[in-house]
Design an enzyme around this catalytic site. Structure first.
Site, mmCIF file in Angstrom:
data_model
loop_
_atom_site.group_PDB
_atom_site.id
_atom_site.type_symbol
_atom_site.label_atom_id
_atom_site.label_comp_id
_atom_site.label_asym_id
_atom_site.label_seq_id
_atom_site.Cartn_x
_atom_site.Cartn_y
_atom_site.Cartn_z
ATOM 1 N N ASP A 140 0.696 -1.129 -0.113
ATOM 2 C CA ASP A 140 -0.046 -0.037 0.107
ATOM 3 C C ASP A 140 1.002 1.202 -0.054
ATOM 4 O OD1 ASP A 140 1.010 -0.185 2.612
ATOM 5 O OD2 ASP A 140 -1.120 -0.092 3.562
ATOM 6 N N GLU A 141 2.224 1.081 0.390
ATOM 7 C CA GLU A 141 2.940 2.449 0.460
ATOM 8 C C GLU A 141 3.196 2.848 -1.015
ATOM 9 O OE1 GLU A 141 6.537 2.213 2.806
ATOM 10 O OE2 GLU A 141 5.497 0.878 4.200
HETATM 11 O O1 DAU Z 1 2.371 -0.777 4.559
HETATM 12 C C1 DAU Z 1 3.059 -2.206 3.925
HETATM 13 C C2 DAU Z 1 4.727 -1.830 4.792
HETATM 14 O O2 DAU Z 1 4.673 -2.085 5.880
HETATM 15 C C3 DAU Z 1 5.337 -2.894 4.027
HETATM 16 O O3 DAU Z 1 5.378 -2.270 2.575
HETATM 17 C C4 DAU Z 1 6.888 -2.782 4.288
HETATM 18 O O4 DAU Z 1 7.649 -3.782 3.729
HETATM 19 C C5 DAU Z 1 6.852 -3.148 5.675
HETATM 20 O O5 DAU Z 1 8.173 -3.037 6.370
HETATM 21 C C6 DAU Z 1 5.807 -2.158 6.461
HETATM 22 O O6 DAU Z 1 6.434 -0.738 6.480
HETATM 23 P P1 DAU Z 1 6.420 0.150 7.719
HETATM 24 O O7 DAU Z 1 7.440 1.208 7.684
HETATM 25 O O8 DAU Z 1 4.807 0.763 8.280
HETATM 26 O O9 DAU Z 1 6.623 -0.780 9.111
HETATM 27 P P2 DAU Z 1 7.649 -0.696 10.379
HETATM 28 O O10 DAU Z 1 7.312 -1.949 11.172
HETATM 29 O O11 DAU Z 1 8.966 -0.457 10.039
HETATM 30 O O12 DAU Z 1 6.879 0.326 11.077
HETATM 31 C C7 DAU Z 1 5.649 0.467 11.399
HETATM 32 C C8 DAU Z 1 5.369 1.729 12.255
HETATM 33 O O13 DAU Z 1 5.859 1.901 13.449
HETATM 34 C C9 DAU Z 1 5.868 2.992 11.501
HETATM 35 O O14 DAU Z 1 4.880 4.040 11.385
HETATM 36 C C10 DAU Z 1 7.108 3.217 11.949
HETATM 37 C C11 DAU Z 1 7.142 3.027 13.469
HETATM 38 N N1 DAU Z 1 8.046 2.267 14.163
HETATM 39 C C12 DAU Z 1 8.923 1.281 13.642
HETATM 40 C C13 DAU Z 1 10.156 0.896 14.378
HETATM 41 C C14 DAU Z 1 10.655 -0.458 13.660
HETATM 42 C C15 DAU Z 1 8.433 2.757 15.470
HETATM 43 O O15 DAU Z 1 7.681 3.561 16.104
HETATM 44 N N2 DAU Z 1 9.593 2.309 16.016
HETATM 45 C C16 DAU Z 1 10.370 1.284 15.609
HETATM 46 O O16 DAU Z 1 10.989 0.926 16.107
#
Ligand code: DAU
Ligand code: NAD
Length: 398
Positions: A140-141
């Site tokens: 969705d990104e």
């Molecule tokens: O929306 C789909 C996407 O979801 C996928 O295309 C990506 O491959 C997948 O990694 C994921 O991306 P996000 O950036 O949304 O996922 P992430 O788990 O890295 O982060 C989720 C949310 O949490 C985002 O708003 C950033 C925040 N976050 C993330 C990490 C790792 C934090 O606040 N602290 C953290 O340590």
């Protein structure tokens, strides 16, 4: 049914491999995976013993290797999960995202086109063998970021046809805004990761337009569930809670993601592969928008409850039970260009294919946490070595 599944030693690909082996007794699966830091053979060790599965270690960009796979095996379906998938890493080092996600996709498309076409029609378009399909697993990104209109979640108003299909769902969909990503939302990626995934999607679409190649694209929201690598929000928070480490929340923690249980996602992908219309994009969402901070609090309270009610699990703790509290939450510097909100409108897949996200988040997150409690060996294995270096660099001091 002979599948080529790329990236099946990673999180979603591995769950998909497990799903299709269970659902299709007559399938054969070639797994192609480079085994980057995110791919682990332990994740699919049971599946590798299955005579229907053949594992090949390699890069989707490798022309000779992919050509060889098509030459030796009469592949019916390509399902491409292989990618660099972590937004934070793409901010640090975009290059490999462009190489794997764009050039890797192009290589797979080229080889599928070469081996699946059996001539040309009167206008010069390739004629493809019947029943072949290339499915690109996207995100969705690619649509960019949505406005967050409300500070607290509100129940979503659904149209009648969607309501009918999802009437079996135990929880009502909630959200933080009035706008949603549909398949017609203009593409507007904002990170190197999402830009590379968008370029790949556009290539897939270009192969459909230019060569009439049999393709589908799925675009899903944030997955969670077993085998999720602990660099992503939910598994990272579970791991840190169990170790009594600080929980790094970016910015104010009010960014919204639409959480989809990975097993529901796998079912959706397979449905699109077999029943989806050729050349179409299908959005796959969780009907479950939540702010990051609420997710982190839920992880803390769920782990604390399980530990209190079932003390046998306390053996995995590397901290005192009394340390498991919201006091671990630490607000850290925000991600650059941090997208505010993602929310998928899955009307198309719901109404055309009868799919909906069945797993309520409270159940899915509890199952996920329990999986991590029972699979600490897996966590220790995938987080040795490179992970420690990444963590130190990424979260210095927090
Ligand atoms: O929306 C789909 C996407 O979801 C996928 O295309 C990506 O491959 C997948 O990694 C994921 O991306 P996000 O950036 O949304 O996922 P992430 O788990 O890295 O982060 C989720 C949310 O949490 C985002 O708003 C950033 C925040 N976050 C993330 C990490 C790792 C934090 O606040 N602290 C953290 O340590
Ligand atoms: P992941 O990072 O857990 O796994 C990626 C897998 O691809 C790993 O096994 C890795 O070894 C393999 N790989 C990487 N580069 C490769 C290459 N050049 N050649 C062959 N194999 C390679 O990713 P994931 O979270 O399982 O995501 C799978 C797909 O779904 C990706 O395309 C991602 O963009 C997409 N997606 C993920 C999410 C999510 O929430 N995780 C959401 C939307 C879309």
């Amino acid at each position: 049914m002979r599948y080529l599944v790329t990236g099946a030693a990673g999180f979603i690909g591995a769950n998909y491999l497990k799903y299709i082996l269970k659902m299709h007794s007559n399938c054969e699966v070639i797994v192609l995976d480079k085994l980057t830091y995110a791919g682990n053979l332990l994740t699919i060790q049971e599946e590798l013993k299955d005579s229907r599965v053949k594992f090949i270690k390699g890069d989707i960009q490798n022309k000779e290797l992919v050509e060889n796979i098509f030459m030796r095996h009469d592949i019916d379906y390509v399902v491409n999960f292989a990618a660099e998938s972590h937004v934070d890493r793409s901010i640090e080092n975009p290059q490999i995202f462009l190489e794997t996600n764009i050039l890797g996709t192009q290589n797979l498309l080229d080889m599928a086109k070469k081996f699946w076409s059996i001539g040309k029609d009167e206008k010069g378009y390739p004629i493809f063998k019947q029943g072949k399909k290339y499915l690109q697993v996207s995100t969705d990104e690619v649509y960019g970021s949505l406005e967050k209109d409300w500070a607290v979640a509100q129940e979503l108003i659904l149209n009648e046809s969607v309501r009918k299909v999802i009437s079996g769902r135990k929880t009502l969909p909630t959200g933080y805004g009035e706008s949603f990503f549909t398949e017609n939302t203009p593409l507007s990626p904002r990170s190197p990761y999402s830009a590379s995934k968008t370029a790949a999607d556009m290539l897939v679409k270009a192969y459909e337009d230019t060569y009439h190649m049999p393709i589908s694209i799925t675009r899903c929201s944030n997955n969670y569930g077993p085998y999720h690598f602990p660099e992503k929000l939910i598994p990272l928070m579970i791991k840190n809670v169990l170790e009594g480490k600080k929980l790094p929340v970016y910015g104010k923690g009010d960014n919204v993601r639409d959480w989809l249980y990975v097993k529901d996602h796998c079912k959706g992908i397979d449905l699109v592969l077999h029943k989806g219309r050729l050349g179409e994009v299908y959005n796959i969402g969780g009907f479950n928008e939540e702010q990051n901070i609420e997710i982190v609090k839920l992880v803390i309270s769920t782990i604390a409850r399980i530990m209190r009610d079932e003390p046998r699990h306390q053996k995995v703790l590397k901290t005192e039970l009394s340390n498991i509290s919201e006091g671990l939450i630490t607000y850290v510097q925000d991600r650059l260009g941090h997208d505010a909100r993602y929310a998928i409108d899955p009307t198309k897949i719901v109404t055309e294919l009868g799919w909906y996200p069945e797993t309520p988040f409270v159940e899915g997150i509890e199952q996920t946490i329990r999986w991590y409690l029972e699979n600490q060996e897996w966590v220790n294995s995938v987080t040795s070595g490179e992970y420690q270096k990444y963590y130190e660099q990424m979260y210095q001091g927090s």
